[in-house]
Design an enzyme around this catalytic site. Structure first.
Site, short mmCIF file in Angstrom:
data_model
loop_
_atom_site.label_atom_id
_atom_site.label_comp_id
_atom_site.label_asym_id
_atom_site.label_seq_id
_atom_site.Cartn_x
_atom_site.Cartn_y
_atom_site.Cartn_z
N GLU A 136 0.71 -1.20 0.08
CA GLU A 136 -0.18 -0.12 0.03
C GLU A 136 0.86 1.26 0.14
OE1 GLU A 136 -2.57 -1.24 3.23
OE2 GLU A 136 -4.26 -1.65 1.77
N GLU A 138 -3.99 -10.62 0.35
CA GLU A 138 -4.71 -10.59 1.46
C GLU A 138 -6.15 -10.87 1.02
OE1 GLU A 138 -4.34 -6.75 3.70
OE2 GLU A 138 -2.25 -6.58 3.08
#
Ligand code: GAL
Length: 930
Positions: free
Chosen positions: A392, A468
């Site tokens: 991220e 994820e």
């Protein structure tokens, strides 16, 4: 000041591999002198050797200072806890000064000071001389100590700032925990080596100096750059075969363990050693409830053992390189690893990614520095199969810098990065929390195209993984089995990594485990840090038990008198497993026999079974696969896989006994063993026990997924947590019929409920017919009954699924059997209290205490069982476990249905098939005395 510099450090040595060397080394861990200042610019005269630190505190290294009485931890997920104003940081900048004196052994000369992890900015002095500074909290750094070391006593001083420009690169979703939290060593080792060992036996290495030997393979004094081929068994996570290698240089002998394995991508499929690889992974943060990220070795080992024992085969080191010993354990015990760089700039997303370091050339060196230090340290681990650029961190040109260098340095490992969906710099297509439908589309190669046709074509040729998925926050995650089914169906899908391994709850005397906000942080993200498959003390949660079931490497399919055993290992056969079958009647064992399963699996004949005992009830066959011998990660007998099937058994005779009619006496309606309030029709006594209820119940204490996914908001708007009950009529005849209307205030929606009580001499029967009125706008949390029991009924035995909890889309680990538990032990200890502990598909349950009283409730055919010593309202209101105080009663919930759990805290809610839509329904129960 250089706290606000873009440079990653100064005065540092080139990064190199983590090796075990026979060169002398001094462990500088232990008690240091420590002083905390609230600002960065306290005088730095403490670095002088003669400085008097006798008034300072003591602090252990490695450790985080906020966990030892200095300042406090703070938790944010995405937000920076300071203004987004790069490269500047607040004046309030907790700064820890560390001092340690050490004595050099006689004859010691030269050496490097190595710090394996300092959070976040460290400036280092040796004997008053400044060696330099470094950033990159989860990365090693070495300084040349040689010129400044003196015989005898030496003084090392370190100033650690919590905030620096580098903090903008470390916005991972976790506690902010400054300090020297990994080892500090003075070492005379300087060796470096990069071993290349492929699964076909090709072996070579790079090193500035030295010769390589692998005695077990007959390799002696191999020179750098020379490739040979040896006969070696390949390394896989299932068969983690390692060979001891020795690098001999003129100055030292360094040891490392070599594993022969190859990772590749062919035709869009991820391969290990030429065979398709399915990642059954978890995301692991380093965490210990007392020590934060200063994780003891035994705890790292426990993590790997727990993963292996739960059929996990892969780990993503979210979101930074772990302690080097963790990777040694992965090599040794066998886990595939995605090693992730210590980089996250997520908080820039909250300002439209303006000024994101990932796309600002002034930060290029810092980002590249992080990548280099990870790759150089970890390059020899066979377990590491992919490098991840970070997490991220948005998109931008510095990704190209990192990827470009890495491809050149190590072409043997694919690159991973999820933050750039164009995959311009990666070799795999990775996403997080994609829905089942999208994963399926990607599996079929039917994903939405990218605008750039060249990038689109490139991405379509890539394997896909979910770095994820299935957010394990609180109760859940739901939907695991459905994801796994997709991963196994489409070759392009390489599996994924569940988010995440552990709840980061910090030990706290008031709250048991603290989460965001418990330290008075002004900006925080509450319990979003409590989203693991294991509780903070590493007790497996129901989610991990489900994951173990879903990841099973052996599958069973039942046929007429046979069971087919399917080997789902990627690299090994079944020779290390023993198989057995157990037959149970009404949950009691009737027969047990071994099954002879060939190593490749196949169909196995079941022997003739003894007839079931008279009136025994359901007959179930359970088959199990267990380890025949001890493995390094589990003892012989450890169960890897199981499955069940129901076998035919004679139907139970209908409950006997003549019909009984209600009578009134002592102001009560009496029927069977029940006494009812004649005005409300409510049950007051059951077989001599004071009870109250049952009432219709439509609400549950919201799970994290219910709350974050928005369902609970709808439920509370509807008023499902504040139902009112109106008796519309009571009739007696052959039994008692009570008509009620159950509805919340302020709406015309409601449920018509007809309660029909009948009895025979031995039992009291209840049929509850529910009919919704009006247009219900959303699924409801539950449909069931609530009943208060005396508190002394502290134990329950049931026949149904267990021993653990199960909801419509969870509970794969719960098998049909006869189970027993104390009411107190039916509770799943979620750190933030919420709905939990529901036992599914219960055929009967018997409640008792220490005394003789008790009863059994039978389902026709089944019900869901929850029992606890607090109400749903109390469970809803609790923020931490100590808020739950046992009351005088047992709250018994007998449910017909529950809403699915899903994973809406991050990702999709329950799949539509697990939605509980209000509809006509009937729950039938029969009560008998115990
Ligand atoms: C992801 C992130 C993780 C964690 C998770 C939510 O977006 O990569 O670090 O924050 O969400 O728990």
């Amino acid at each position: 000041m250089d706290l606000e510099t873009f440079a990653p450090g100064s005065g540092r040595l080139e990064p190199r591999a983590a090796l075990r060397s026979d060169a002398p080394a001094l462990d500088l861990g232990g008690l240091w002198r420590f002083r905390l200042s609230p600002v960065a610019d306290a005088p730095d005269d403490f670095a002088r050797p003669g400085f008097d630190d006798s008034a300072w505190d003591e602090l252990r290294v490695p450790a985080h200072w906020p966990l030892h009485g200095h300042g406090a931890p703070a938790y944010t997920n995405v937000s920076y806890p300071f203004p987004v104003d790069p490269p500047h940081v607040p004046d309030e900048n907790p700064t820890g000064d560390y001092r340690r004196a050490f004595d050099l052994p006689d004859g010691w000369r030269g050496g490097r000071l190595r710090f394996d992890g300092v959070d976040s900015f460290a400036r280092v002095w040796l004997n008053g001389h400044e060696l330099g500074f470094s950033t990159g909290s989860r990365l090693p750094v070495e300084f040349d100590a040689g010129p400044w070391l003196r015989p005898g006593r030496n003084v090392l001083a370190v100033r650690v700032h919590q905030w620096s420009a580098a903090s903008y690169l470390e916005d991972q979703d976790m506690w902010w925990l400054p300090g020297i939290f990994r080892d500090v060593t003075l070492t005379r080792s300087a060796a470096d080596v990069f071993v290349h060992a492929a699964h076909d036996g090709r072996l070579s290495f790079e090193a500035a100096e030295g010769l390589l030997s692998i005695p077990e393979l007959g390799v002696r004094d191999l020179a750098p750059g020379v490739e040979i081929t040896v006969e070696a068994e390949p390394w896989t996570a299932e068969t983690p075969r390692l060979y001891e290698a020795v690098l001999t240089t003129p100055h030292e002998t360094a040891r490392l363990r070599v594993g022969f394995r190859t990772v590749s991508v062919e035709d869009g499929v991820l391969l290990a050693n030429g065979r398709p690889l399915l990642l059954k992974g978890v995301n692991r943060h380093e965490f210990h409830p007392d020590h934060g990220r200063a994780v003891p070795y035994e705890t790292m080992r426990e993590d790997v053992l727990l993963m292996k024992r739960h059929n996990v085969n892969a780990v993503r080191t979210s979101h930074y390189p772990p302690h080097p010993a963790f990777l040694d354990l992965c090599d040794e015990l066998g886990l595939w690893v995605v090693d992730e760089c210590d980089l996250e700039t997520h908080g820039f997303g909250q300002v439209g990614w303006r000024g994101n370091p990932t796309d600002d050339p002034r930060w290029a060196d810092a980002l590249l520095d992080r990548m280099r230090r990870m790759v150089e340290r970890d390059k020899n681990h066979p377990s590491v199969i992919m490098w991840s650029l970070g997490n991220e961190a948005g998109v931008g040109r510095n990704l190209a810098v990192m990827a470009g260098w890495t491809r050149e340095r190590d072409p043997s490992r694919p690159l991973h990065y999820e933050g750039d969906w164009s995959c311009a710099h990666t070799d795999v297509y990775s996403r997080m929390y994609a829905t089942h439908a999208e994963v399926e589309a990607i599996g079929r190669g039917e994903e939405d195209p990218l605008d750039d046709p060249a990038l689109d074509a490139r991405r379509r040729a890539m394997p896909f993984l979910q770095c994820e998925y299935a957010h394990a926050m609180g109760n859940g995650p739901g939907g695991l089995a459905e994801y796994q089914e997709l991963f196994e169906r489409f070759p392009r899908l390489a599996g994924g990594f569940v988010w995440e391994w552990i709840d980061h709850g910090l030990t706290d005397p008031r709250h048991e485990y603290a989460y965001g906000g418990d330290y008075g942080e002004s900006v925080h993200d509450g319990n979003f840090v409590i989203d693991g498959l294991v509780f903070p003390d590493r007790t497996p949660s129901p989610g991990l038990l489900d994951l173990k079931k879903v990841f099973e490497p052996v599958r069973f399919e039942f046929g007429e008198g046979v069971v087919r055993v399917v080997n789902r290992h990627d690299f090994r056969d079944l020779a290390h497993l023993a198989f057995e079958a157990v037959v149970e009647d009404d949950g009691l064992e009737g027969a047990r026999f071994p099954l002879a399963v060939p190593p490749s699996g196949g169909e196995v004949q079941l022997p003739a079974l003894p007839p079931p005992p008279d009136g025994a009830g359901e007959r179930w066959l359970t088959v199990r696969a267990t380890l025949t011998g001890d493995q390094p990660w589990a003892a012989a007998g450890h169960e890897l896989a199981w499955s069940q099937t129901r076998l035919p058994s004679p139907a139970l005779p209908a409950a006997a006994g003549a019909g009984v009619r209600p009578q009134t006496s002592g102001g009560r309606l009496r029927l069977g063993g029940g006494e009812f309030d004649p005005r409300t029709g409510r049950l007051l006594r059951l077989f001599g026990l004071d009870v109250e209820g049952p009432r219709l119940d439509l609400y549950r204490a919201p799970t994290d997924n219910d709350r974050y996914g928005g369902l609970d908001r709808k439920w509370r708007q509807l008023g499902l947590h504040r139902l009112t009950h109106r008796v519309a009529g009571i009739e007696t005849g052959d039994g008692i019929t009570v008509r009620t209307r159950v509805a919340p205030a302020a709406t015309d929606l409601g449920m018509r409920v007809t309660w029909t009580w009948t009895a025979t001499s031995g039992s009291l029967n209840l049929s509850v017919d529910v009919e919704p009125e009006g247009e219900w706008p959303a699924p409801i949390p539950r449909l069931g009954l609530h009943l208060l029991l005396p508190g002394e009924l502290g134990h329950v035995t049931w026949f149904g699924r267990g021993p653990g909890e199960a909801y419509p889309d969870t509970g794969m680990a719960a098998r049909v059997g006869r189970w027993h538990a104390a009411i107190d032990d039916l509770q799943t200890p979620y750190v933030r209290p919420q709905e939990n502990g529901h036992r599914a598909d219960v055929r009967w349950a018997e409640f008792g205490g220490t005394g003789p009283g008790g009863f059994r409730v039978h389902g026709d055919p089944m019900f869901g069982l929850t029992a606890r010593r607090w109400s749903t309202a109390e469970l809803t209101a609790a923020r931490h476990r100590p808020d739950l105080v046992p009351g005088d009663h047992v709250h018994l919930h007998l449910d017909l249905a529950h809403q699915g759990i899903g994973t809406a805290t991050c990702g999709p809610g329950a799949l539509p098939r697990y939605d509980l839509r209000p509809a006509r329904a009937t729950l039938r129960l029969r009560f008998t005395p115990a």
